[in-house]
Write a protein that holds these residues in place. Sequence first.
Motif, PDB file in Angstrom:
ATOM      1  N   ILE A 115       0.841  -1.200   0.000  1.00 45.56           N
ATOM      2  CA  ILE A 115       0.000   0.000   0.000  1.00 45.56           C
ATOM      3  C   ILE A 115       0.875   1.249   0.000  1.00 45.56           C
ATOM      4  O   ILE A 115       0.546   2.259  -0.640  1.00 45.56           O
ATOM      5  N   ASN A 116       2.004   1.181   0.687  1.00 48.87           N
ATOM      6  CA  ASN A 116       2.929   2.310   0.691  1.00 48.87           C
ATOM      7  C   ASN A 116       3.413   2.598  -0.728  1.00 48.87           C
ATOM      8  O   ASN A 116       3.529   3.761  -1.132  1.00 48.87           O
ATOM      9  N   ARG A 117       3.658   1.559  -1.498  1.00 50.20           N
ATOM     10  CA  ARG A 117       4.090   1.747  -2.887  1.00 50.20           C
ATOM     11  C   ARG A 117       2.974   2.340  -3.740  1.00 50.20           C
ATOM     12  O   ARG A 117       3.213   3.174  -4.603  1.00 50.20           O
ATOM     13  N   VAL A 118       1.741   1.898  -3.494  1.00 50.84           N
ATOM     14  CA  VAL A 118       0.599   2.464  -4.224  1.00 50.84           C
ATOM     15  C   VAL A 118       0.523   3.970  -3.979  1.00 50.84           C
ATOM     16  O   VAL A 118       0.321   4.755  -4.912  1.00 50.84           O
ATOM     17  N   LEU A 119       0.706   4.374  -2.732  1.00 52.99           N
ATOM     18  CA  LEU A 119       0.660   5.796  -2.390  1.00 52.99           C
ATOM     19  C   LEU A 119       1.851   6.544  -2.982  1.00 52.99           C
ATOM     20  O   LEU A 119       1.727   7.709  -3.372  1.00 52.99           O
ATOM     21  N   HIS A 120       3.002   5.865  -3.062  1.00 51.74           N
ATOM     22  CA  HIS A 120       4.180   6.494  -3.660  1.00 51.74           C
ATOM     23  C   HIS A 120       3.947   6.749  -5.156  1.00 51.74           C
ATOM     24  O   HIS A 120       4.260   7.836  -5.660  1.00 51.74           O
ATOM     25  N   ILE A 121       3.410   5.763  -5.848  1.00 52.07           N
ATOM     26  CA  ILE A 121       3.113   5.930  -7.273  1.00 52.07           C
ATOM     27  C   ILE A 121       2.082   7.038  -7.465  1.00 52.07           C
ATOM     28  O   ILE A 121       2.197   7.864  -8.387  1.00 52.07           O
ATOM     29  N   SER A 147      13.212  17.997  -0.560  1.00 51.10           N
ATOM     30  CA  SER A 147      12.349  17.248  -1.480  1.00 51.10           C
ATOM     31  C   SER A 147      11.882  15.938  -0.842  1.00 51.10           C
ATOM     32  O   SER A 147      10.721  15.547  -0.998  1.00 51.10           O
ATOM     33  N   MET A 148      12.772  15.277  -0.111  1.00 54.48           N
ATOM     34  CA  MET A 148      12.404  14.024   0.538  1.00 54.48           C
ATOM     35  C   MET A 148      11.350  14.250   1.618  1.00 54.48           C
ATOM     36  O   MET A 148      10.382  13.483   1.741  1.00 54.48           O
ATOM     37  N   GLU A 149      11.528  15.321   2.391  1.00 53.28           N
ATOM     38  CA  GLU A 149      10.560  15.626   3.447  1.00 53.28           C
ATOM     39  C   GLU A 149       9.215  16.018   2.848  1.00 53.28           C
ATOM     40  O   GLU A 149       8.158  15.638   3.367  1.00 53.28           O
ATOM     41  N   ALA A 150       9.252  16.773   1.760  1.00 58.03           N
ATOM     42  CA  ALA A 150       8.005  17.183   1.112  1.00 58.03           C
ATOM     43  C   ALA A 150       7.275  15.978   0.536  1.00 58.03           C
ATOM     44  O   ALA A 150       6.043  15.889   0.606  1.00 58.03           O
ATOM     45  N   MET A 151       8.028  15.041  -0.049  1.00 57.29           N
ATOM     46  CA  MET A 151       7.413  13.826  -0.583  1.00 57.29           C
ATOM     47  C   MET A 151       6.801  12.993   0.535  1.00 57.29           C
ATOM     48  O   MET A 151       5.698  12.450   0.395  1.00 57.29           O
ATOM     49  N   ARG A 152       7.491  12.910   1.654  1.00 55.43           N
ATOM     50  CA  ARG A 152       6.966  12.164   2.792  1.00 55.43           C
ATOM     51  C   ARG A 152       5.650  12.777   3.276  1.00 55.43           C
ATOM     52  O   ARG A 152       4.678  12.067   3.555  1.00 55.43           O
ATOM     53  N   SER A 153       5.618  14.108   3.345  1.00 49.85           N
ATOM     54  CA  SER A 153       4.400  14.792   3.763  1.00 49.85           C
ATOM     55  C   SER A 153       3.273  14.581   2.763  1.00 49.85           C
ATOM     56  O   SER A 153       2.109  14.398   3.146  1.00 49.85           O
ATOM     57  N   LEU A 154       3.625  14.596   1.473  1.00 42.84           N
ATOM     58  CA  LEU A 154       2.613  14.399   0.437  1.00 42.84           C
ATOM     59  C   LEU A 154       2.006  13.005   0.536  1.00 42.84           C
ATOM     60  O   LEU A 154       0.782  12.842   0.460  1.00 42.84           O
ATOM     61  N   LYS A 155       2.838  11.994   0.723  1.00 44.67           N
ATOM     62  CA  LYS A 155       2.328  10.630   0.848  1.00 44.67           C
ATOM     63  C   LYS A 155       1.421  10.501   2.065  1.00 44.67           C
ATOM     64  O   LYS A 155       0.405   9.795   2.019  1.00 44.67           O
ATOM     65  N   ARG A 156       1.768  11.214   3.128  1.00 43.10           N
ATOM     66  CA  ARG A 156       0.925  11.186   4.332  1.00 43.10           C
ATOM     67  C   ARG A 156      -0.436  11.792   4.040  1.00 43.10           C
ATOM     68  O   ARG A 156      -1.474  11.277   4.475  1.00 43.10           O
ATOM     69  N   GLN A 157      -0.462  12.892   3.296  1.00 47.54           N
ATOM     70  CA  GLN A 157      -1.730  13.523   2.948  1.00 47.54           C
ATOM     71  C   GLN A 157      -2.540  12.662   1.986  1.00 47.54           C
ATOM     72  O   GLN A 157      -3.762  12.576   2.092  1.00 47.54           O
TER      73      GLN A 157
END
Length: 220
Positions: A115-121, A147-157
Motif C-alpha cells: 500500500i505504501n508503494r501504491v501511495l508512492h506511485i 524534497s524528501m521531506e516534502a514527498m513524505r508529507s505528500l504521501k501522508r496527505q
Amino acid sequence: MQARKLITTIKPRDPVGKTRRRLAVELIGELESIDRKIKAADKELQQLVTDRGSTLTDLHGIGPSSAARLLADTGEVHRFRNRDRFASWNGTAPLDASSGEQQRHRLSRAGNRRINRVLHIMAVVQLRNPTPGRTYFDTRKAAGKTSMEAMRSLKRQLSNVVYTRILADQKRSETASPGGQSGTALQSSATGLTPHTGPSDKPHPRPTTTQPNHRLPAMS
C-alpha cells in the motif's frame, strides 16, 4: 503501434539484416500481445472495483490495479479508528527521531509496503501534473522542507485522501436502499489537500500490523 509502422519501412537486403528485422517483428508482436492482455486485465479490475461501489479510480494517480490492491489489503475500513491509524498501518506516518532539543522525524520503513508503494506511485503521478498534490508539495518546499521531506508529507496527505474516499464509499454502500440506489448522498472531501501541520502529521510510535483477512474490531 508506431514500432510496427516503422519496421515496415525497413527492407534490408543482406541475410543479417533480414534476420534482425524478423526478430524485431516477432518482438513487436509479443509486446502488442502483452499490451492487449494488460488492457484486458485493467478492464476486468475496473469492473470489479466498480462492482464494489468504489470510486478510488476517480482519484488522480489511482488506476484499476492500485484500487484493487487498496481494497484487497485494506479489507474492512472500519477496523481503522481514524486516518492516523490507517497511515500508521500503511507506513506513511512519520516516526519520531528527535534527540535532545532537536526535533526531527524519519520515514517509517514498517507498515504495509504494498500500500505504501501504491501511495508512492500516486504521489509521483500527481507531481507530474498540475494537481492539488503538486501544489501541496511545492508549498512544503517553499516552507523550507527538503524534497524528501516534502514527498513524505505528500504521501501522508494522500493516505488521508485514500482513507476518506474508502470510508465515504463504504458509508454510501451501507446506506444504499434494498433496490440498490444510494440513500443520502455522501460527498467526500478527499480531493482536497490543504497544506497544514495538524494531528495527522504527527508521528506514531509503531504501525498497526493486523491483517485484513478477517473482520476486526475498531482499533484503539
